[in-house]
Design an enzyme around this catalytic site. Structure first.
Site, PDB file in Angstrom:
ATOM      1  N   GLN A 115      -4.023  -1.161   9.959  1.00  0.00           N
ATOM      2  CA  GLN A 115      -4.307  -2.163   9.401  1.00  0.00           C
ATOM      3  C   GLN A 115      -4.826  -3.364  10.570  1.00  0.00           C
ATOM      4  OE1 GLN A 115      -3.499  -3.100   6.279  1.00  0.00           O
ATOM      5  NE2 GLN A 115      -3.449  -5.155   6.346  1.00  0.00           N
TER       6      GLN A 115
ATOM      7  N   ASP B  85     -10.690   3.552   5.105  1.00  0.00           N
ATOM      8  CA  ASP B  85     -10.784   2.222   5.015  1.00  0.00           C
ATOM      9  C   ASP B  85     -12.439   2.084   5.099  1.00  0.00           C
ATOM     10  OD1 ASP B  85      -9.500  -0.106   4.850  1.00  0.00           O
ATOM     11  OD2 ASP B  85      -8.523  -0.147   6.822  1.00  0.00           O
TER      12      ASP B  85
ATOM     13  N   LYS C 151       0.712  -1.270  -0.035  1.00  0.00           N
ATOM     14  CA  LYS C 151      -0.076   0.158  -0.005  1.00  0.00           C
ATOM     15  C   LYS C 151       0.850   1.041   0.031  1.00  0.00           C
ATOM     16  CE  LYS C 151      -3.594  -2.290   2.265  1.00  0.00           C
ATOM     17  NZ  LYS C 151      -4.504  -2.756   3.587  1.00  0.00           N
TER      18      LYS C 151
HETATM   19  N1  GUN Z   1      -6.340  -6.320   6.499  1.00  0.00           N
HETATM   20  C1  GUN Z   1      -6.698  -7.189   5.344  1.00  0.00           C
HETATM   21  N2  GUN Z   1      -7.140  -6.232   4.619  1.00  0.00           N
HETATM   22  C2  GUN Z   1      -7.390  -5.093   4.969  1.00  0.00           C
HETATM   23  C3  GUN Z   1      -7.917  -3.951   4.361  1.00  0.00           C
HETATM   24  O1  GUN Z   1      -8.343  -3.654   3.654  1.00  0.00           O
HETATM   25  N3  GUN Z   1      -7.884  -2.764   5.431  1.00  0.00           N
HETATM   26  C4  GUN Z   1      -7.419  -3.083   6.837  1.00  0.00           C
HETATM   27  N4  GUN Z   1      -7.414  -1.944   7.397  1.00  0.00           N
HETATM   28  N5  GUN Z   1      -6.721  -4.025   7.153  1.00  0.00           N
HETATM   29  C5  GUN Z   1      -6.901  -4.974   6.513  1.00  0.00           C
END
Ligand code: GUN
Length: 300
Positions: free
Chosen positions: A94, A117, A50
């Site tokens: 995350q 998110d 990311k």
């Molecule tokens: N863990 C796995 N996928 C994601 C996501 O799209 N966002 C977040 N914050 N954590 C994750």
């Protein structure tokens, strides 16, 4: 006839190109901050992906690394500091968080206007009402894939396997908003296989390799595989596998997303899109009269 294998990387490139073009309307680069607590290897890989992509397109991106034994108060303090920094447009915490940390309390602490998110209750509520807001990246990416294959979902039957806050629930809300008839299955559902067989669009977001077999799939259905399970390779290292028995599905479905290279790249691209959306909305809010946090989020 074999199913079309959806090229998620190509679709993601297009989303990222649009984000790059959209940055021209801003007077500074969008700022994204990611909080990563603990040493889950998969989470570290995802966060690196990311941040790398964000920097490639010219965002300011930073990672706040916290130890596995970090406390909820510490995470909340980091979020409060990021909420207060004007140059940060997007905050992503995350998941999963280390044991003992309440995910819902953490999500509730993120400024809804920076919640890239889409997990704050305000954004989740707006999604369920069809009234805008920031939408979780994976379901947003899935919708873009589905729309690229079937522009009009009116009357189709969509089945979503899984009911998490991050994928299953927002996915079902988006499909409903797109006028599909939606069935959501979960761990307690009886005869998921029978329900799936009626799906024109089948989204699996469970994390169980091989769960969806070829005979679960309606001929010519669109199948989106959101599963990302890390499995050890016999020769060492790991690979990511989805929920769908891919080879079987290939002979039944009309289109299918591979793992990797399907939904994953779209999740990252949609995070970039959400960060741009948040940056634009915040720039707009700065230009207008001072507002409360809730009002600013409403305007996003
Ligand atoms: N863990 C796995 N996928 C994601 C996501 O799209 N966002 C977040 N914050 N954590 C994750």
């Amino acid at each position: 006839m074999l199913a079309e294998i959806v090229d998620g990387r190509a679709l993601a490139r297009k989303v990222v190109e649009d984000v790059r073009a959209g940055m021209a309307s801003l007077d500074r680069a969008p700022g994204l901050a990611v909080i990563l607590a603990g040493d889950d290897p998969a989470s570290h890989v995802y966060v690196n992906g990311k941040v790398k992509r964000a920097r490639e397109i010219g965002f300011n991106a930073e990672v706040i690394l916290l130890p596995a034994d970090t406390t909820e108060d510490r995470v909340l303090a980091e979020i409060a500091a990021l909420n207060a920094r004007d140059e940060i447009d997007g905050i992503l915490v995350q998941l999963p968080l280390p044991d003992g940390i309440n995910t819902l309390r953490v999500m509730a602490a993120v400024d809804p206007a920076k919640d890239v998110d889409g997990l704050h209750a305000l954004n989740a509520g707006r999604l369920s009402q069809g009234s805008g807001g920031l939408i979780p990246c994976t379901p947003l990416g899935c919708m873009k894939i589905i729309r690229s294959l079937v522009p009009d979902l009116t009357g189709s039957h969509a089945v979503v396997i899984g009911s998490s806050n991050i994928v299953g629930k927002p996915m079902a809300a988006l499909l409903l908003d797109a006028r599909a008839t939606v069935t959501q299955t979960h761990i307690h559902t009886r005869d998921t296989q029978f329900i799936c067989r009626g799906a024109d669009i089948l989204v699996s977001a469970v994390g169980k390799p091989g769960l969806v077999r070829g005979d679960w799939i309606k001929p010519r259905a669109i199948v989106l595989d959101v599963g990302t399970t890390r499995v050890a390779k016999p020769e060492g290292g790991h690979r990511i596998v989805g929920d769908v028995a891919f080879e079987e599905a290939l002979h039944v479905a009309g289109a299918i997303t591979p793992v990797p290279g399907g939904v994953g790249p779209m999740t990252i691209a949609c995070l970039m899109e959400n960060t741009l959306t948040a940056a634009r909305a915040r720039a707009e809010a700065r230009r207008s009269v001072p507002r409360s946090v809730a009002e600013k989020a409403w305007l996003a």
